[in-house]
Design a protein around this motif. Structure first.
Motif, PDB file in Angstrom:
ATOM      1  N   ASN A   1      -1.674  -0.592  -5.658  1.00 10.40           N
ATOM      2  CA  ASN A   1      -2.381  -0.427  -4.387  1.00 10.40           C
ATOM      3  C   ASN A   1      -2.047   0.929  -3.777  1.00 10.40           C
ATOM      4  O   ASN A   1      -1.175   1.053  -2.922  1.00 10.40           O
ATOM      5  CB  ASN A   1      -1.995  -1.559  -3.432  1.00 10.40           C
ATOM      6  CG  ASN A   1      -2.827  -1.544  -2.160  1.00 10.40           C
ATOM      7  OD1 ASN A   1      -3.800  -0.805  -2.040  1.00 10.40           O
ATOM      8  ND2 ASN A   1      -2.429  -2.356  -1.189  1.00 10.40           N
ATOM      9  N   PHE A   2      -2.743   1.945  -4.260  1.00 11.79           N
ATOM     10  CA  PHE A   2      -2.469   3.313  -3.824  1.00 11.79           C
ATOM     11  C   PHE A   2      -3.541   3.804  -2.866  1.00 11.79           C
ATOM     12  O   PHE A   2      -4.721   3.477  -3.018  1.00 11.79           O
ATOM     13  CB  PHE A   2      -2.427   4.261  -5.025  1.00 11.79           C
ATOM     14  CG  PHE A   2      -1.360   3.914  -6.029  1.00 11.79           C
ATOM     15  CD1 PHE A   2      -0.034   4.225  -5.788  1.00 11.79           C
ATOM     16  CD2 PHE A   2      -1.689   3.263  -7.216  1.00 11.79           C
ATOM     17  CE1 PHE A   2       0.948   3.902  -6.706  1.00 11.79           C
ATOM     18  CE2 PHE A   2      -0.713   2.940  -8.136  1.00 11.79           C
ATOM     19  CZ  PHE A   2       0.609   3.259  -7.882  1.00 11.79           C
ATOM     20  N   VAL A   3      -3.129   4.592  -1.893  1.00 14.49           N
ATOM     21  CA  VAL A   3      -4.069   5.350  -1.076  1.00 14.49           C
ATOM     22  C   VAL A   3      -3.777   6.818  -1.354  1.00 14.49           C
ATOM     23  O   VAL A   3      -2.651   7.291  -1.163  1.00 14.49           O
ATOM     24  CB  VAL A   3      -3.956   5.005   0.422  1.00 14.49           C
ATOM     25  CG1 VAL A   3      -2.530   5.130   0.932  1.00 14.49           C
ATOM     26  CG2 VAL A   3      -4.881   5.888   1.234  1.00 14.49           C
ATOM     27  N   LEU A   4      -4.775   7.517  -1.877  1.00 11.20           N
ATOM     28  CA  LEU A   4      -4.588   8.895  -2.341  1.00 11.20           C
ATOM     29  C   LEU A   4      -5.675   9.791  -1.759  1.00 11.20           C
ATOM     30  O   LEU A   4      -6.827   9.372  -1.617  1.00 11.20           O
ATOM     31  CB  LEU A   4      -4.642   8.948  -3.873  1.00 11.20           C
ATOM     32  CG  LEU A   4      -3.702   7.997  -4.631  1.00 11.20           C
ATOM     33  CD1 LEU A   4      -4.008   8.005  -6.113  1.00 11.20           C
ATOM     34  CD2 LEU A   4      -2.251   8.389  -4.373  1.00 11.20           C
ATOM     35  N   ARG A   5      -5.295  11.019  -1.437  1.00 10.31           N
ATOM     36  CA  ARG A   5      -6.252  12.008  -0.951  1.00 10.31           C
ATOM     37  C   ARG A   5      -5.907  13.363  -1.564  1.00 10.31           C
ATOM     38  O   ARG A   5      -4.742  13.754  -1.595  1.00 10.31           O
ATOM     39  CB  ARG A   5      -6.210  12.132   0.574  1.00 10.31           C
ATOM     40  CG  ARG A   5      -6.616  10.896   1.339  1.00 10.31           C
ATOM     41  CD  ARG A   5      -8.114  10.629   1.250  1.00 10.31           C
ATOM     42  NE  ARG A   5      -8.503   9.551   2.145  1.00 10.31           N
ATOM     43  CZ  ARG A   5      -8.407   8.255   1.863  1.00 10.31           C
ATOM     44  NH1 ARG A   5      -7.908   7.871   0.695  1.00 10.31           N
ATOM     45  NH2 ARG A   5      -8.803   7.343   2.728  1.00 10.31           N
TER      46      ARG A   5
ATOM     47  N   LYS B   1      -2.922   2.987   7.249  1.00 10.30           N
ATOM     48  CA  LYS B   1      -1.663   2.276   7.526  1.00 10.30           C
ATOM     49  C   LYS B   1      -0.879   1.934   6.244  1.00 10.30           C
ATOM     50  O   LYS B   1      -0.694   0.759   5.902  1.00 10.30           O
ATOM     51  CB  LYS B   1      -1.935   0.999   8.327  1.00 10.30           C
ATOM     52  CG  LYS B   1      -2.535   1.256   9.704  1.00 10.30           C
ATOM     53  CD  LYS B   1      -2.613  -0.011  10.509  1.00 10.30           C
ATOM     54  CE  LYS B   1      -3.261   0.231  11.862  1.00 10.30           C
ATOM     55  NZ  LYS B   1      -2.565   1.218  12.698  1.00 10.30           N
ATOM     56  N   PRO B   2      -0.422   2.954   5.523  1.00 13.41           N
ATOM     57  CA  PRO B   2       0.341   2.683   4.305  1.00 13.41           C
ATOM     58  C   PRO B   2       1.684   2.026   4.616  1.00 13.41           C
ATOM     59  O   PRO B   2       2.250   2.210   5.699  1.00 13.41           O
ATOM     60  CB  PRO B   2       0.542   4.076   3.695  1.00 13.41           C
ATOM     61  CG  PRO B   2       0.461   5.016   4.865  1.00 13.41           C
ATOM     62  CD  PRO B   2      -0.543   4.402   5.806  1.00 13.41           C
TER      63      PRO B   2
ATOM     64  N   ASN C   1      -5.455  10.564  12.046  1.00 13.64           N
ATOM     65  CA  ASN C   1      -6.596   9.681  11.768  1.00 13.64           C
ATOM     66  C   ASN C   1      -6.402   8.938  10.450  1.00 13.64           C
ATOM     67  O   ASN C   1      -6.702   7.735  10.341  1.00 13.64           O
ATOM     68  CB  ASN C   1      -7.894  10.484  11.728  1.00 13.64           C
ATOM     69  CG  ASN C   1      -8.262  11.078  13.074  1.00 13.64           C
ATOM     70  OD1 ASN C   1      -7.744  10.644  14.113  1.00 13.64           O
ATOM     71  ND2 ASN C   1      -9.140  12.065  13.070  1.00 13.64           N
ATOM     72  N   PHE C   2      -5.914   9.640   9.456  1.00 12.46           N
ATOM     73  CA  PHE C   2      -5.696   9.032   8.136  1.00 12.46           C
ATOM     74  C   PHE C   2      -4.693   7.888   8.220  1.00 12.46           C
ATOM     75  O   PHE C   2      -4.929   6.788   7.712  1.00 12.46           O
ATOM     76  CB  PHE C   2      -5.210  10.105   7.158  1.00 12.46           C
ATOM     77  CG  PHE C   2      -4.638   9.560   5.880  1.00 12.46           C
ATOM     78  CD1 PHE C   2      -5.464   9.078   4.879  1.00 12.46           C
ATOM     79  CD2 PHE C   2      -3.264   9.533   5.670  1.00 12.46           C
ATOM     80  CE1 PHE C   2      -4.939   8.563   3.697  1.00 12.46           C
ATOM     81  CE2 PHE C   2      -2.723   9.032   4.499  1.00 12.46           C
ATOM     82  CZ  PHE C   2      -3.569   8.542   3.502  1.00 12.46           C
TER      83      PHE C   2
ATOM     84  N   LYS D   1       0.854  -1.193   0.000  1.00 13.39           N
ATOM     85  CA  LYS D   1       0.000   0.000   0.000  1.00 13.39           C
ATOM     86  C   LYS D   1       0.888   1.240   0.000  1.00 13.39           C
ATOM     87  O   LYS D   1       1.713   1.418   0.899  1.00 13.39           O
ATOM     88  CB  LYS D   1      -0.926   0.016   1.208  1.00 13.39           C
ATOM     89  CG  LYS D   1      -1.858   1.233   1.229  1.00 13.39           C
ATOM     90  CD  LYS D   1      -2.743   1.260   2.458  1.00 13.39           C
ATOM     91  CE  LYS D   1      -3.927   0.339   2.310  1.00 13.39           C
ATOM     92  NZ  LYS D   1      -4.914   0.575   3.414  1.00 13.39           N
ATOM     93  N   ILE D   2       0.722   2.082  -1.001  1.00 15.10           N
ATOM     94  CA  ILE D   2       1.591   3.248  -1.199  1.00 15.10           C
ATOM     95  C   ILE D   2       0.785   4.532  -1.079  1.00 15.10           C
ATOM     96  O   ILE D   2      -0.227   4.706  -1.775  1.00 15.10           O
ATOM     97  CB  ILE D   2       2.272   3.186  -2.583  1.00 15.10           C
ATOM     98  CG1 ILE D   2       3.116   1.909  -2.711  1.00 15.10           C
ATOM     99  CG2 ILE D   2       3.141   4.420  -2.805  1.00 15.10           C
ATOM    100  CD1 ILE D   2       3.632   1.663  -4.114  1.00 15.10           C
ATOM    101  N   TYR D   3       1.227   5.423  -0.213  1.00 18.04           N
ATOM    102  CA  TYR D   3       0.615   6.740  -0.086  1.00 18.04           C
ATOM    103  C   TYR D   3       1.505   7.778  -0.741  1.00 18.04           C
ATOM    104  O   TYR D   3       2.677   7.910  -0.391  1.00 18.04           O
ATOM    105  CB  TYR D   3       0.394   7.098   1.382  1.00 18.04           C
ATOM    106  CG  TYR D   3      -0.043   8.522   1.622  1.00 18.04           C
ATOM    107  CD1 TYR D   3      -1.080   9.099   0.877  1.00 18.04           C
ATOM    108  CD2 TYR D   3       0.577   9.312   2.590  1.00 18.04           C
ATOM    109  CE1 TYR D   3      -1.481  10.401   1.090  1.00 18.04           C
ATOM    110  CE2 TYR D   3       0.183  10.615   2.813  1.00 18.04           C
ATOM    111  CZ  TYR D   3      -0.848  11.161   2.054  1.00 18.04           C
ATOM    112  OH  TYR D   3      -1.250  12.467   2.265  1.00 18.04           O
TER     113      TYR D   3
END
Length: 310
Positions: free
Chosen positions: A31-35, A56-57, A50-51, A6-8
């Protein structure tokens, strides 16, 4: 990095962050977590906590920052210092708290002394006075480097810092007042061409020398270092080649197809006389840039033409 990790990417919609995102996708990561900044304000300590606690990247690319050219840096001095410190502190600390496997922090060549010997080696950090116009931004970035070093020393965190030279490319900022020199010149020459203006004004004397790296080349370097470099010491990323602002202007003029003349306004600040990075350390590891300045500017200009510009 594992392909399913998981990559942020903090700042994934900016020029650097979007280039890193494209490079990772092309390399088989998915597997990206993006905001967006609207979805997650990185200046907000609790929101960032919280993010990270929720997502948990495994890996973090910290490309988010408040950035701008000489005018923006010098005008919004408090904003550049406060906001960049807040973003860095929150993301780096929560990466430690939540056990991120590795973090890459992106700095800037402006961290080095204004009159540093050329080319600039990594060990020249904190050996002289900074360029006054971008001192707040530089101090924030230096704090980020030292924060990564400190978490490495105290907690064993695998946090690395990379210092890119001047960047340009897709998704650049072309704001008429707050952009960096290369995109600013692209816009200025294009608008002068469209309006058939006889001259284009260039800030400063045209004599300072600058080095430029295409953002997608930086993205390749970031992935390369994420997989091959684990030292706490910062490492420079660049081409090892520079040119004067005047020669840069003539190159952009040619690519844009503007037929008028240049006029240099010496009443405007030049900034640092020269900023050429010593890139021998990253080249010794096996990384080299691949995009020539002419080809990179051509691609950047095509991107400029394809997008609505405010």
């Amino acid at each position: 990095m594992e392909k399913d990790a998981k990559i942020y990417i903090a700042g994934h919609r900016g020029m650097v962050g979007s280039a890193i995102h494209r490079k990772l996708i092309a390399s088989g990561f998915s597997n990206f977590v993006l905001r967006t900044s609207a979805e997650l304000d990185l200046r907000n300590q609790q929101a960032v906590a919280n993010f990270f606690a929720t997502e948990k990247p495994d890996y973090v690319f910290l490309a988010a920052a408040k950035v701008g050219g000489i005018l923006a840096n010098n005008t919004f001095r408090a904003d550049f210092l406060y906001e960049n410190l807040a973003i860095q502190n929150n993301v780096i600390h929560q990466s430690y708290v939540q056990g991120v496997k590795k973090l890459l922090f992106l700095g800037s060549s402006c961290i080095y002394p204004k009159l540093a010997p050329q080319p600039i080696k990594e060990e020249y950090l904190l050996t002289g006075l900074l360029e006054p116009t971008n001192e707040p931004y530089a101090i924030a970035k230096i704090a980020g480097i030292k924060l990564c070093e400190a978490y490495h020393a105290q907690y064993g965190c695998n946090f690395i810092s990379v210092m890119p030279t001047n960047l340009y490319g897709y998704n650049d900022n072309y704001h008429p007042e707050h952009s960096h020199v290369l995109p600013a010149l692209i816009r200025r020459f294009h608008e002068a061409k469209m309006a058939n203006l006889p001259t284009v004004e260039i800030w400063g004397s045209g004599t300072p020398k600058r080095e430029f790296l295409f953002a997608d080349d930086l993205a390749h370097a970031c992935l390369f270092l994420m997989e091959k470099y684990d030292e706490p010491q910062l490492i420079n990323i660049g081409t090892g080649q520079d040119l004067s602002v005047k020669d840069l202007a003539l190159l952009i003029k040619d690519i844009v197809g503007y037929q008028g003349d240049l006029r240099f306004d010496s009443s405007k600040p030049d900034g640092t006389p020269r900023k050429l990075m010593d890139v021998s350390n990253v080249q010794a590891l096996g990384w080299h840039h691949t995009t020539s300045l002419h080809e990179g500017i051509r691609m950047a200009y095509e991107d400029f033409l394809a997008r609505p510009i405010n």
